[in-house]
Scaffold this motif. Structure first.
Motif, mmCIF file in Angstrom:
data_model
loop_
_atom_site.group_PDB
_atom_site.id
_atom_site.type_symbol
_atom_site.label_atom_id
_atom_site.label_comp_id
_atom_site.label_asym_id
_atom_site.label_seq_id
_atom_site.Cartn_x
_atom_site.Cartn_y
_atom_site.Cartn_z
ATOM 1 N N GLU A 26 0.797 -1.222 0.000
ATOM 2 C CA GLU A 26 0.000 0.000 0.000
ATOM 3 C C GLU A 26 0.832 1.275 0.000
ATOM 4 O OE1 GLU A 26 -2.761 -0.403 3.239
ATOM 5 O OE2 GLU A 26 -3.967 -1.895 2.166
ATOM 6 N N LEU A 27 2.150 1.150 0.198
ATOM 7 C CA LEU A 27 3.011 2.333 0.159
ATOM 8 C C LEU A 27 3.120 2.851 -1.278
ATOM 9 C CD1 LEU A 27 5.931 1.175 2.482
ATOM 10 C CD2 LEU A 27 4.161 2.849 3.020
ATOM 11 N N PRO A 28 3.196 4.173 -1.452
ATOM 12 C CA PRO A 28 3.352 4.729 -2.798
ATOM 13 C C PRO A 28 4.631 4.217 -3.465
ATOM 14 C CG PRO A 28 2.908 6.458 -1.186
ATOM 15 C CD PRO A 28 3.136 5.194 -0.427
ATOM 16 N N HIS A 29 4.562 3.967 -4.748
ATOM 17 C CA HIS A 29 5.683 3.566 -5.598
ATOM 18 C C HIS A 29 6.094 2.101 -5.472
ATOM 19 C CE1 HIS A 29 6.144 7.738 -6.715
ATOM 20 N NE2 HIS A 29 6.230 8.071 -5.432
ATOM 21 N N ASP A 54 9.365 4.428 6.416
ATOM 22 C CA ASP A 54 8.001 4.118 5.981
ATOM 23 C C ASP A 54 7.794 2.622 5.803
ATOM 24 O OD1 ASP A 54 7.381 6.806 6.004
ATOM 25 O OD2 ASP A 54 7.436 7.032 3.813
ATOM 26 N N VAL A 55 8.792 1.950 5.237
ATOM 27 C CA VAL A 55 8.670 0.499 5.034
ATOM 28 C C VAL A 55 8.671 -0.218 6.377
ATOM 29 C CG1 VAL A 55 9.691 -1.554 3.981
ATOM 30 C CG2 VAL A 55 9.727 0.621 2.746
ATOM 31 N N ILE A 56 9.563 0.168 7.258
ATOM 32 C CA ILE A 56 9.615 -0.455 8.590
ATOM 33 C C ILE A 56 8.301 -0.202 9.333
ATOM 34 C CG2 ILE A 56 10.719 -0.306 10.866
ATOM 35 C CD1 ILE A 56 13.396 -0.076 9.370
ATOM 36 N N ALA A 57 7.737 0.993 9.201
ATOM 37 C CA ALA A 57 6.457 1.302 9.845
ATOM 38 C C ALA A 57 5.335 0.437 9.278
ATOM 39 C CB ALA A 57 6.131 2.783 9.685
ATOM 40 N N ALA A 58 5.347 0.188 7.974
ATOM 41 C CA ALA A 58 4.317 -0.652 7.358
ATOM 42 C C ALA A 58 4.421 -2.092 7.850
ATOM 43 C CB ALA A 58 4.433 -0.602 5.837
ATOM 44 N N ILE A 59 5.646 -2.607 7.950
ATOM 45 C CA ILE A 59 5.840 -3.973 8.460
ATOM 46 C C ILE A 59 5.407 -4.037 9.920
ATOM 47 C CG2 ILE A 59 7.540 -5.789 8.938
ATOM 48 C CD1 ILE A 59 9.131 -4.691 6.489
ATOM 49 N N ASP A 60 5.750 -3.005 10.688
ATOM 50 C CA ASP A 60 5.351 -2.933 12.089
ATOM 51 C C ASP A 60 3.829 -2.863 12.214
ATOM 52 O OD1 ASP A 60 6.153 -2.670 14.910
ATOM 53 O OD2 ASP A 60 5.189 -0.700 14.734
ATOM 54 N N LYS A 61 3.180 -2.135 11.319
ATOM 55 C CA LYS A 61 1.715 -2.033 11.340
ATOM 56 C C LYS A 61 1.065 -3.409 11.119
ATOM 57 C CE LYS A 61 -2.137 0.411 9.189
ATOM 58 N NZ LYS A 61 -2.543 1.331 8.118
ATOM 59 N N ALA A 62 1.753 -4.270 10.364
ATOM 60 C CA ALA A 62 1.274 -5.631 10.155
ATOM 61 C C ALA A 62 1.480 -6.489 11.411
ATOM 62 C CB ALA A 62 1.967 -6.272 8.960
ATOM 63 N N GLY A 63 2.271 -5.974 12.352
ATOM 64 C CA GLY A 63 2.455 -6.672 13.623
ATOM 65 C C GLY A 63 3.812 -7.318 13.837
ATOM 66 N N TYR A 64 4.817 -6.917 13.016
ATOM 67 C CA TYR A 64 6.126 -7.572 13.104
ATOM 68 C C TYR A 64 7.233 -6.533 13.143
ATOM 69 C CZ TYR A 64 2.892 -11.073 11.723
ATOM 70 O OH TYR A 64 1.784 -11.870 11.701
#
Length: 69
Positions: A26-29, A54-64
């Motif tokens: 879902e991150l841009p680009h 941003d990528v680390i935050a997205a992975i963290d948002k998934a719970g990891y």
């Protein structure tokens, strides 16, 4: 194209893989996400440079928790 590799910890099943893939996609680009369950390796392809945070935050948002390689 840019490729970045991260390591996510705590994933145990395909549901985990799907969650990480969804959030990062879902991150841009972002053009592709490949998650290797046994190693926790998350490879992200994009058509523009991505913010590591941003990528680390997205992975963290998934719970990891994640780190950049």
């Amino acid at each position: 194209m840019t490729t970045a590799t991260f390591t996510a910890t705590g994933m145990t099943c395909q549901h985990c893989v799907a969650s990480v893939t969804k959030e990062v996609s879902e991150l841009p680009h972002v053009t592709a996400v490949a998650v290797d369950l046994p190693t926790g390796k998350v490879t992200v392809d994009s058509d523009a440079p991505l913010s590591t945070e941003d990528v680390i935050a997205a992975i963290d948002k998934a719970g990891y928790p994640a780190t950049v390689n």
